[in-house]
Design a protein around this motif. Sequence first.
Motif, PDB file in Angstrom:
ATOM      1  N   LYS A  72      13.904  -4.145   1.730  1.00 35.25           N
ATOM      2  CA  LYS A  72      12.858  -3.096   1.780  1.00 35.25           C
ATOM      3  C   LYS A  72      12.204  -3.086   0.553  1.00 35.25           C
ATOM      4  N   ARG A  73      12.752  -2.921  -0.596  1.00 33.34           N
ATOM      5  CA  ARG A  73      11.885  -3.065  -2.012  1.00 33.34           C
ATOM      6  C   ARG A  73      10.667  -4.067  -1.816  1.00 33.34           C
ATOM      7  N   PHE A  74      11.109  -5.146  -1.357  1.00 34.51           N
ATOM      8  CA  PHE A  74      10.047  -6.327  -1.513  1.00 34.51           C
ATOM      9  C   PHE A  74       8.892  -5.778  -0.601  1.00 34.51           C
ATOM     10  N   THR A  75       9.443  -5.419   0.731  1.00 31.20           N
ATOM     11  CA  THR A  75       8.227  -5.114   1.735  1.00 31.20           C
ATOM     12  C   THR A  75       7.359  -3.906   0.978  1.00 31.20           C
ATOM     13  N   GLU A  76       8.020  -3.141   0.520  1.00 29.48           N
ATOM     14  CA  GLU A  76       7.060  -1.842   0.030  1.00 29.48           C
ATOM     15  C   GLU A  76       6.256  -2.484  -1.059  1.00 29.48           C
ATOM     16  N   ALA A  77       6.812  -3.201  -1.856  1.00 29.23           N
ATOM     17  CA  ALA A  77       6.150  -3.839  -3.069  1.00 29.23           C
ATOM     18  C   ALA A  77       4.871  -4.490  -2.481  1.00 29.23           C
ATOM     19  N   ARG A  78       5.036  -5.365  -1.582  1.00 28.78           N
ATOM     20  CA  ARG A  78       4.086  -6.249  -0.833  1.00 28.78           C
ATOM     21  C   ARG A  78       3.024  -5.356  -0.411  1.00 28.78           C
ATOM     22  N   ASP A  79       3.495  -4.030   0.385  1.00 29.24           N
ATOM     23  CA  ASP A  79       2.528  -3.213   0.939  1.00 29.24           C
ATOM     24  C   ASP A  79       1.519  -2.639  -0.060  1.00 29.24           C
ATOM     25  N   LYS A  80       2.307  -2.087  -1.195  1.00 28.60           N
ATOM     26  CA  LYS A  80       1.595  -1.477  -2.197  1.00 28.60           C
ATOM     27  C   LYS A  80       0.756  -2.269  -2.859  1.00 28.60           C
ATOM     28  N   ASN A  81       1.017  -3.595  -2.916  1.00 26.10           N
ATOM     29  CA  ASN A  81       0.280  -4.747  -3.639  1.00 26.10           C
ATOM     30  C   ASN A  81      -0.986  -4.864  -2.867  1.00 26.10           C
ATOM     31  N   LYS A  82      -0.879  -4.931  -1.369  1.00 29.72           N
ATOM     32  CA  LYS A  82      -1.988  -4.931  -0.668  1.00 29.72           C
ATOM     33  C   LYS A  82      -2.933  -3.737  -0.614  1.00 29.72           C
ATOM     34  N   GLU A  83      -2.287  -2.802  -0.851  1.00 29.35           N
ATOM     35  CA  GLU A  83      -3.142  -1.569  -0.919  1.00 29.35           C
ATOM     36  C   GLU A  83      -4.053  -1.582  -2.190  1.00 29.35           C
ATOM     37  N   VAL A  84      -3.306  -1.910  -3.351  1.00 31.12           N
ATOM     38  CA  VAL A  84      -4.091  -2.240  -4.727  1.00 31.12           C
ATOM     39  C   VAL A  84      -5.219  -3.036  -4.358  1.00 31.12           C
TER      40      VAL A  84
END
Length: 126
Positions: A72-84
């Motif tokens: 869950k933390r990995f996918t959230e970090a991936r999504d935030k990285n994509k947003e950045v």
Amino acid sequence: MDERYRQSLLYDFYGEMLSDHQKDVFSAAIFDDMSYSELADEFGCSRQAAFDLIRRTNQKLEDYEKRLGLVKRFTEARDKNKEVTEQISKAEEYIKGSDLSDKDKKALLQYLKQINRLSDEVFDNF
């Protein structure tokens, strides 16, 4: 999220917590896309035993995820990285079309590239 992709992420994060036999059978099922019949032939067990082992192993991985939440933390970090990355691209386009001097544009674009690179490093080191 696709079930097979989720299973591969669970295995990536928690696979070392499984027995060698569980790792071998689960990875053959997920990564080599072997059927229960193929697993039974490969590992010398019944089709039902292969099915049960995959089901129990998957449940064990899900339990680890429920307790630790790494996927869950990995996918959230991936999504935030994509947003950045998307926001940086928008800022770059804005800067390129602005009335700033070429020197200022170049400096700001360089800063944005540096931010993007750092964001990628944080995510990659996850």
